[in-house]
Scaffold this active site. Sequence first.
Site, PDB file in Angstrom:
ATOM      1  N   ILE A   3      58.899  -7.648 -46.568  1.00  0.00           N
ATOM      2  CA  ILE A   3      59.103  -6.888 -45.326  1.00  0.00           C
ATOM      3  C   ILE A   3      58.089  -7.315 -44.272  1.00  0.00           C
ATOM      4  O   ILE A   3      58.432  -7.520 -43.106  1.00  0.00           O
ATOM      5  CB  ILE A   3      59.010  -5.374 -45.607  1.00  0.00           C
ATOM      6  CG1 ILE A   3      60.085  -4.956 -46.605  1.00  0.00           C
ATOM      7  CG2 ILE A   3      59.126  -4.578 -44.309  1.00  0.00           C
ATOM      8  CD1 ILE A   3      59.978  -3.548 -47.117  1.00  0.00           C
TER       9      ILE A   3
ATOM     10  N   ASN B 298      51.589  -8.925 -55.060  1.00  0.00           N
ATOM     11  CA  ASN B 298      52.987  -8.794 -55.485  1.00  0.00           C
ATOM     12  C   ASN B 298      53.592 -10.127 -55.887  1.00  0.00           C
ATOM     13  O   ASN B 298      54.788 -10.238 -56.096  1.00  0.00           O
ATOM     14  CB  ASN B 298      53.820  -8.149 -54.361  1.00  0.00           C
ATOM     15  CG  ASN B 298      53.499  -6.664 -54.231  1.00  0.00           C
ATOM     16  OD1 ASN B 298      53.242  -6.005 -55.239  1.00  0.00           O
ATOM     17  ND2 ASN B 298      53.442  -6.166 -53.018  1.00  0.00           N
TER      18      ASN B 298
ATOM     19  N   SER C 136      57.967   5.531 -47.327  1.00  0.00           N
ATOM     20  CA  SER C 136      59.137   5.284 -48.161  1.00  0.00           C
ATOM     21  C   SER C 136      59.944   6.552 -48.363  1.00  0.00           C
ATOM     22  O   SER C 136      59.396   7.648 -48.412  1.00  0.00           O
ATOM     23  CB  SER C 136      58.676   4.766 -49.529  1.00  0.00           C
ATOM     24  OG  SER C 136      59.737   4.811 -50.457  1.00  0.00           O
TER      25      SER C 136
ATOM     26  N   TYR D 202      54.312   5.421 -57.567  1.00  0.00           N
ATOM     27  CA  TYR D 202      54.430   4.650 -56.306  1.00  0.00           C
ATOM     28  C   TYR D 202      54.749   5.610 -55.154  1.00  0.00           C
ATOM     29  O   TYR D 202      54.062   5.626 -54.132  1.00  0.00           O
ATOM     30  CB  TYR D 202      55.520   3.589 -56.437  1.00  0.00           C
ATOM     31  CG  TYR D 202      56.027   3.093 -55.097  1.00  0.00           C
ATOM     32  CD1 TYR D 202      57.214   3.581 -54.567  1.00  0.00           C
ATOM     33  CD2 TYR D 202      55.299   2.174 -54.354  1.00  0.00           C
ATOM     34  CE1 TYR D 202      57.665   3.154 -53.333  1.00  0.00           C
ATOM     35  CE2 TYR D 202      55.748   1.737 -53.119  1.00  0.00           C
ATOM     36  CZ  TYR D 202      56.940   2.237 -52.610  1.00  0.00           C
ATOM     37  OH  TYR D 202      57.393   1.825 -51.376  1.00  0.00           O
TER      38      TYR D 202
ATOM     39  N   LYS E  23      52.528   6.914 -51.626  1.00  0.00           N
ATOM     40  CA  LYS E  23      53.024   6.945 -50.234  1.00  0.00           C
ATOM     41  C   LYS E  23      52.897   8.369 -49.665  1.00  0.00           C
ATOM     42  O   LYS E  23      52.485   8.573 -48.531  1.00  0.00           O
ATOM     43  CB  LYS E  23      54.482   6.485 -50.182  1.00  0.00           C
ATOM     44  CG  LYS E  23      54.695   5.019 -50.501  1.00  0.00           C
ATOM     45  CD  LYS E  23      54.069   4.099 -49.462  1.00  0.00           C
ATOM     46  CE  LYS E  23      54.406   2.646 -49.701  1.00  0.00           C
ATOM     47  NZ  LYS E  23      53.795   1.755 -48.698  1.00  0.00           N
TER      48      LYS E  23
ATOM     49  N   TYR F 206      61.093   4.025 -45.170  1.00  0.00           N
ATOM     50  CA  TYR F 206      62.162   3.049 -45.407  1.00  0.00           C
ATOM     51  C   TYR F 206      63.100   3.573 -46.473  1.00  0.00           C
ATOM     52  O   TYR F 206      62.642   4.151 -47.463  1.00  0.00           O
ATOM     53  CB  TYR F 206      61.604   1.735 -45.953  1.00  0.00           C
ATOM     54  CG  TYR F 206      60.490   1.086 -45.199  1.00  0.00           C
ATOM     55  CD1 TYR F 206      59.703   0.140 -45.832  1.00  0.00           C
ATOM     56  CD2 TYR F 206      60.200   1.380 -43.880  1.00  0.00           C
ATOM     57  CE1 TYR F 206      58.668  -0.492 -45.178  1.00  0.00           C
ATOM     58  CE2 TYR F 206      59.164   0.753 -43.211  1.00  0.00           C
ATOM     59  CZ  TYR F 206      58.405  -0.182 -43.873  1.00  0.00           C
ATOM     60  OH  TYR F 206      57.371  -0.817 -43.228  1.00  0.00           O
TER      61      TYR F 206
ATOM     62  N   ARG G  65      72.749   4.439 -52.695  1.00  0.00           N
ATOM     63  CA  ARG G  65      71.538   4.248 -51.915  1.00  0.00           C
ATOM     64  C   ARG G  65      71.883   3.865 -50.480  1.00  0.00           C
ATOM     65  O   ARG G  65      73.027   3.510 -50.183  1.00  0.00           O
ATOM     66  CB  ARG G  65      70.677   3.114 -52.526  1.00  0.00           C
ATOM     67  CG  ARG G  65      70.122   3.415 -53.911  1.00  0.00           C
ATOM     68  CD  ARG G  65      69.069   4.484 -53.874  1.00  0.00           C
ATOM     69  NE  ARG G  65      68.452   4.688 -55.182  1.00  0.00           N
ATOM     70  CZ  ARG G  65      68.946   5.459 -56.139  1.00  0.00           C
ATOM     71  NH1 ARG G  65      70.107   6.096 -55.938  1.00  0.00           N
ATOM     72  NH2 ARG G  65      68.324   5.617 -57.288  1.00  0.00           N
TER      73      ARG G  65
ATOM     74  N   GLY H 137      63.681   7.890 -64.104  1.00  0.00           N
ATOM     75  CA  GLY H 137      63.137   8.138 -62.756  1.00  0.00           C
ATOM     76  C   GLY H 137      64.151   7.938 -61.657  1.00  0.00           C
ATOM     77  O   GLY H 137      63.897   8.281 -60.506  1.00  0.00           O
TER      78      GLY H 137
HETATM   79  C1  WQD Z   1      68.939   0.681 -56.368  1.00  0.00           C
HETATM   80  C2  WQD Z   1      70.137   1.105 -57.214  1.00  0.00           C
HETATM   81  C3  WQD Z   1      69.552   1.526 -59.507  1.00  0.00           C
HETATM   82  C4  WQD Z   1      68.569  -2.655 -60.509  1.00  0.00           C
HETATM   83  C5  WQD Z   1      63.781   1.220 -54.020  1.00  0.00           C
HETATM   84  C6  WQD Z   1      62.382   0.745 -54.071  1.00  0.00           C
HETATM   85  C7  WQD Z   1      61.442   1.756 -53.499  1.00  0.00           C
HETATM   86  C8  WQD Z   1      61.937   2.367 -52.200  1.00  0.00           C
HETATM   87  C9  WQD Z   1      63.354   2.879 -52.362  1.00  0.00           C
HETATM   88  C10 WQD Z   1      60.857   1.377 -50.252  1.00  0.00           C
HETATM   89  C11 WQD Z   1      69.804   2.233 -58.179  1.00  0.00           C
HETATM   90  C12 WQD Z   1      70.511   0.351 -59.403  1.00  0.00           C
HETATM   91  C13 WQD Z   1      68.923  -1.503 -59.827  1.00  0.00           C
HETATM   92  C14 WQD Z   1      69.415  -3.149 -61.523  1.00  0.00           C
HETATM   93  C15 WQD Z   1      70.923  -1.319 -61.134  1.00  0.00           C
HETATM   94  N1  WQD Z   1      61.929   1.453 -51.104  1.00  0.00           N
HETATM   95  N2  WQD Z   1      70.085  -0.843 -60.147  1.00  0.00           N
HETATM   96  N3  WQD Z   1      70.568  -2.447 -61.807  1.00  0.00           N
HETATM   97  O1  WQD Z   1      65.266   2.529 -57.186  1.00  0.00           O
HETATM   98  O2  WQD Z   1      66.394   2.971 -54.929  1.00  0.00           O
HETATM   99  O3  WQD Z   1      64.024   2.152 -55.069  1.00  0.00           O
HETATM  100  O4  WQD Z   1      64.134   1.776 -52.787  1.00  0.00           O
HETATM  101  O5  WQD Z   1      59.816   1.922 -50.403  1.00  0.00           O
HETATM  102  O6  WQD Z   1      60.256   1.047 -53.270  1.00  0.00           O
HETATM  103  O7  WQD Z   1      62.066   0.522 -55.391  1.00  0.00           O
HETATM  104  O8  WQD Z   1      65.944   0.632 -55.625  1.00  0.00           O
HETATM  105  O9  WQD Z   1      66.989  -1.562 -56.004  1.00  0.00           O
HETATM  106  O10 WQD Z   1      65.635  -0.511 -57.889  1.00  0.00           O
HETATM  107  O11 WQD Z   1      67.844   0.460 -57.270  1.00  0.00           O
HETATM  108  O12 WQD Z   1      71.968  -0.705 -61.407  1.00  0.00           O
HETATM  109  O13 WQD Z   1      69.135  -4.191 -62.181  1.00  0.00           O
HETATM  110  O14 WQD Z   1      70.528   0.006 -58.028  1.00  0.00           O
HETATM  111  O15 WQD Z   1      69.865   2.349 -60.618  1.00  0.00           O
HETATM  112  O16 WQD Z   1      70.948   3.075 -58.283  1.00  0.00           O
HETATM  113  P1  WQD Z   1      65.467   2.157 -55.764  1.00  0.00           P
HETATM  114  P2  WQD Z   1      66.554  -0.337 -56.740  1.00  0.00           P
END
Ligand code: WQD
Length: 360
Positions: A16, A39, A133, A158, A162, A186, A240, A304
């Site tokens: 980002i 990272n 976030s 995490y 934030k 975000y 999401r 989670g």
């Molecule tokens: C998205 C969806 C998973 C991986 C992220 C960041 C966090 C924050 C919010 C900024 C979910 C599904 C994922 C995979 C899957 N952003 N998934 N298979 O958990 O919403 O959190 O956005 O701060 O920092 O982590 O994002 O991309 O991990 O998951 O099915 O291999 O995709 O269950 O529904 P998440 P994600």
Amino acid sequence: MTNIKTVFVTGGAGYIGSHCVLSLLEAGYNVVAIDNFVNSVEQQESAASLDRVSRITGKKIIFYKCDLLDIQQLDDIFNKHQFDCVIHFAAMKSVGESIKQPLMYYKNNIVGAMNLLDVMAAHECYQLVFSSSCTVYGNPIFLPITEDHPIGNVTNVYGRTKYFIEEILKDSVNSDPKWNVISLRYFNPVGAHSSGLIGEDPTKNFSNLMPYIALVALGKKPTLSIFGGDYETPDGTGIRDYIHVMDLAEGHVAALKKLQSKQSHLEVFNLGSGQGTSVLEFVQTFENVTGVKVPYIIEARREGDIGSMYANCDLARTKLGWTAKYTLDDICRDFWRWQSLNPNGYKGNSITSTNGDTCH
Ligand code: WQD
């Protein structure tokens, strides 16, 4: 009115951060960036992503390899430059890792942020845009989420870091009206700059959906694991709010302009598309746009995870004059261009010095 010319960007070499630096340069700001590459999978010594940002924009970026836990080096950098504003991205960001290593996350994210605030105040720099976030909202009580949704009931370390930093900023502003702060919450940043030269580095630590889709699309992983097919959503998979990383970057430029108006001391804005998209919808869109199949298997829910999360972004539209422009098709197209041109991310392409010399 405080005219902002030079911006200090922490975490500027990240996914980002690098896209935001590009937008800042194109908006005419001078940029000094730091990163500690925490990272990155391999300890890098240079910011290949920022080298490419310089190539795209034709503009120079001053870069230092610096860890916010090294308060002396941070102070030295503030002694060398006159910063009008800081954009603070630098943080560890893996939800899963944060649950396993909380002290590392509290130290890196919170102590790092407190060091930054101390050094900013010592140098009379009180204008800050903070990378927050949507995870601070925890499990949504209502949807779409507005900025007045309760925060703090977070499901991972995490997100708690934030939330704590937002609280530290609120207390700092209450104690000293010189502070002028905007926190940007975000939703799910995805995609890449249209040049295909910068994007989310697949060689870095990640747990997010888009990099995993990439691994499968590149043939590096046989199938995508979809975590949960039994959520209370139309197709059972998690929903999401995916926002193009360039929309996110433009949101930071809009926030800088708002800071300059000095109309208040602390404001918070959601940055999302305002649309909820399920995992299956995302996969289908990716396949339609790229023509690349993404085989998947539906597995158990991930610890989670929540079922649905998407934003109401009316406040950013009315107060920042910002709204997301890119579509999910744009996200998939731009992401795939970056990913297929750079299957190994930035490996081997870096020519940027790390002692404050300018990038080429
Ligand atoms: C998205 C969806 C998973 C991986 C992220 C960041 C966090 C924050 C919010 C900024 C979910 C599904 C994922 C995979 C899957 N952003 N998934 N298979 O958990 O919403 O959190 O956005 O701060 O920092 O982590 O994002 O991309 O991990 O998951 O099915 O291999 O995709 O269950 O529904 P998440 P994600």
